[in-house]
Motif scaffolding. Structure first.
Motif, PDB file in Angstrom:
ATOM      1  N   GLN A  38       0.833  -1.202   0.000  1.00 41.71           N
ATOM      2  CA  GLN A  38       0.000   0.000   0.000  1.00 41.71           C
ATOM      3  C   GLN A  38       0.871   1.256   0.000  1.00 41.71           C
ATOM      4  N   ASN A  39       1.845   1.300   0.895  1.00 39.21           N
ATOM      5  CA  ASN A  39       2.644   2.509   1.047  1.00 39.21           C
ATOM      6  C   ASN A  39       3.569   2.769  -0.133  1.00 39.21           C
ATOM      7  N   THR A  40       3.775   1.776  -0.982  1.00 34.56           N
ATOM      8  CA  THR A  40       4.518   1.986  -2.218  1.00 34.56           C
ATOM      9  C   THR A  40       3.670   2.755  -3.230  1.00 34.56           C
ATOM     10  N   ASP A  43       0.496   7.859  -1.651  1.00 34.46           N
ATOM     11  CA  ASP A  43       1.304   8.961  -1.144  1.00 34.46           C
ATOM     12  C   ASP A  43       0.553   9.636   0.010  1.00 34.46           C
ATOM     13  N   ASP A  44       1.260  10.394   0.824  1.00 33.08           N
ATOM     14  CA  ASP A  44       0.624  11.050   1.962  1.00 33.08           C
ATOM     15  C   ASP A  44      -0.511  11.987   1.556  1.00 33.08           C
ATOM     16  N   LYS A  45      -0.466  12.549   0.375  1.00 31.62           N
ATOM     17  CA  LYS A  45      -1.510  13.486  -0.054  1.00 31.62           C
ATOM     18  C   LYS A  45      -2.692  12.779  -0.744  1.00 31.62           C
ATOM     19  N   ASP A  46      -2.584  11.482  -0.997  1.00 31.92           N
ATOM     20  CA  ASP A  46      -3.650  10.721  -1.651  1.00 31.92           C
ATOM     21  C   ASP A  46      -4.754  10.369  -0.660  1.00 31.92           C
ATOM     22  N   ASN A  47      -5.957  10.177  -1.190  1.00 30.82           N
ATOM     23  CA  ASN A  47      -7.075   9.676  -0.388  1.00 30.82           C
ATOM     24  C   ASN A  47      -7.077   8.153  -0.458  1.00 30.82           C
ATOM     25  N   PHE A  48      -7.229   7.532   0.693  1.00 30.52           N
ATOM     26  CA  PHE A  48      -7.241   6.082   0.788  1.00 30.52           C
ATOM     27  C   PHE A  48      -8.526   5.646   1.486  1.00 30.52           C
ATOM     28  N   TYR A  49      -9.379   4.939   0.739  1.00 30.07           N
ATOM     29  CA  TYR A  49     -10.663   4.462   1.253  1.00 30.07           C
ATOM     30  C   TYR A  49     -10.544   2.977   1.544  1.00 30.07           C
ATOM     31  N   PHE A  50     -10.762   2.621   2.799  1.00 29.06           N
ATOM     32  CA  PHE A  50     -10.675   1.225   3.213  1.00 29.06           C
ATOM     33  C   PHE A  50     -12.071   0.737   3.591  1.00 29.06           C
ATOM     34  N   LEU A  51     -12.551  -0.316   2.910  1.00 31.90           N
ATOM     35  CA  LEU A  51     -13.932  -0.738   3.043  1.00 31.90           C
ATOM     36  C   LEU A  51     -14.121  -1.932   3.985  1.00 31.90           C
ATOM     37  N   GLN A  67       0.952   3.143  10.421  1.00 32.54           N
ATOM     38  CA  GLN A  67       1.924   3.064   9.330  1.00 32.54           C
ATOM     39  C   GLN A  67       1.339   3.406   7.964  1.00 32.54           C
ATOM     40  N   LEU A  68       0.012   3.498   7.872  1.00 32.44           N
ATOM     41  CA  LEU A  68      -0.628   3.737   6.588  1.00 32.44           C
ATOM     42  C   LEU A  68      -0.367   5.148   6.076  1.00 32.44           C
ATOM     43  N   LYS A  69      -0.078   5.252   4.795  1.00 38.34           N
ATOM     44  CA  LYS A  69       0.040   6.554   4.145  1.00 38.34           C
ATOM     45  C   LYS A  69      -1.317   6.978   3.606  1.00 38.34           C
ATOM     46  N   GLY A  70      -1.470   8.280   3.404  1.00 38.81           N
ATOM     47  CA  GLY A  70      -2.670   8.814   2.779  1.00 38.81           C
ATOM     48  C   GLY A  70      -3.620   9.455   3.763  1.00 38.81           C
TER      49      GLY A  70
END
Length: 178
Positions: A38-40, A43-51, A67-70
């Motif tokens: 995931q972290n590859t 990016d920190d500025k991206d939106n990450f939706y976890f369902l 540890q998750l980015k975004g």
């Protein structure tokens, strides 16, 4: 900024390795691989939706979630207990059991579970879900899609990839909005 979607990491869940036939020899290997993957991409500025269904062991969930980015957005899964939901709220935005978002004028309903109809489905809204671990056949006539991590080599899907998948579907409403 990009938008990523996935579900069902099931970190620290030993039995999911055999249930999903995951290619890991231990939960430690699986946990590290999934978070690194995931972290590859995110990016920190991206939106990450976890369902839903982030970590099976709520005592280890905070270690992994930190540890998750975004920009983190979470939907409740059936294995997400009150302690994990508190972490969702602490480290990101908890969206409840279902929400509707809009990206590039595309309405998207997010839920841990697959649905046959959803808000604005008859107007071309998408529905993204997890939970089924790929056991439900994809319906080429529905604008719904399983974003479970195990289906995409443990990588979250970017909005543009989902848009391509949805553009190849032949949407046919199944309710009274024909």
């Amino acid at each position: 900024m990009k938008n990523f979607f996935t579900s069902d990491y099931h970190l620290s869940h030993a039995n999911v390795i055999k249930y999903d036939n995951r290619p890991f020899s231990s939960i430690e290997e699986m946990n590290e691989f999934i978070i690194d993957r995931q972290n590859t991409l995110v990016d920190d500025k991206d939106n990450f939706y976890f369902l839903g269904d982030f970590c099976f062991n709520h005592r280890e969930a905070e270690y992994w979630i930190k540890q998750l980015k975004g920009n983190l957005f979470f939907i409740k899964g059936n294995h997400d207990n009150k302690d994990v939901i508190k972490l969702y709220k602490k480290y990101g935005t908890f969206l409840g059991e279902q929400t509707k978002i809009k990206i590039e004028n595309q309405d998207i309903v997010l839920n841990h579970y697959a649905m046959r109809v959803w808000n604005k489905s008859h107007h071309g809204a998408w529905q993204l879900y997890g939970h089924s671990h790929g056991s439900l056949p994809d319906d080429p006539n529905a604008l719904s899609f399983d974003v479970g991590c195990m289906l995409f080599d443990y990588e979250p899907l970017e909005f543009e990839d989902i848009k391509k998948i949805m553009s190849n579907k032949n949407y046919k409403p199944v309710d009274h909005h024909k």
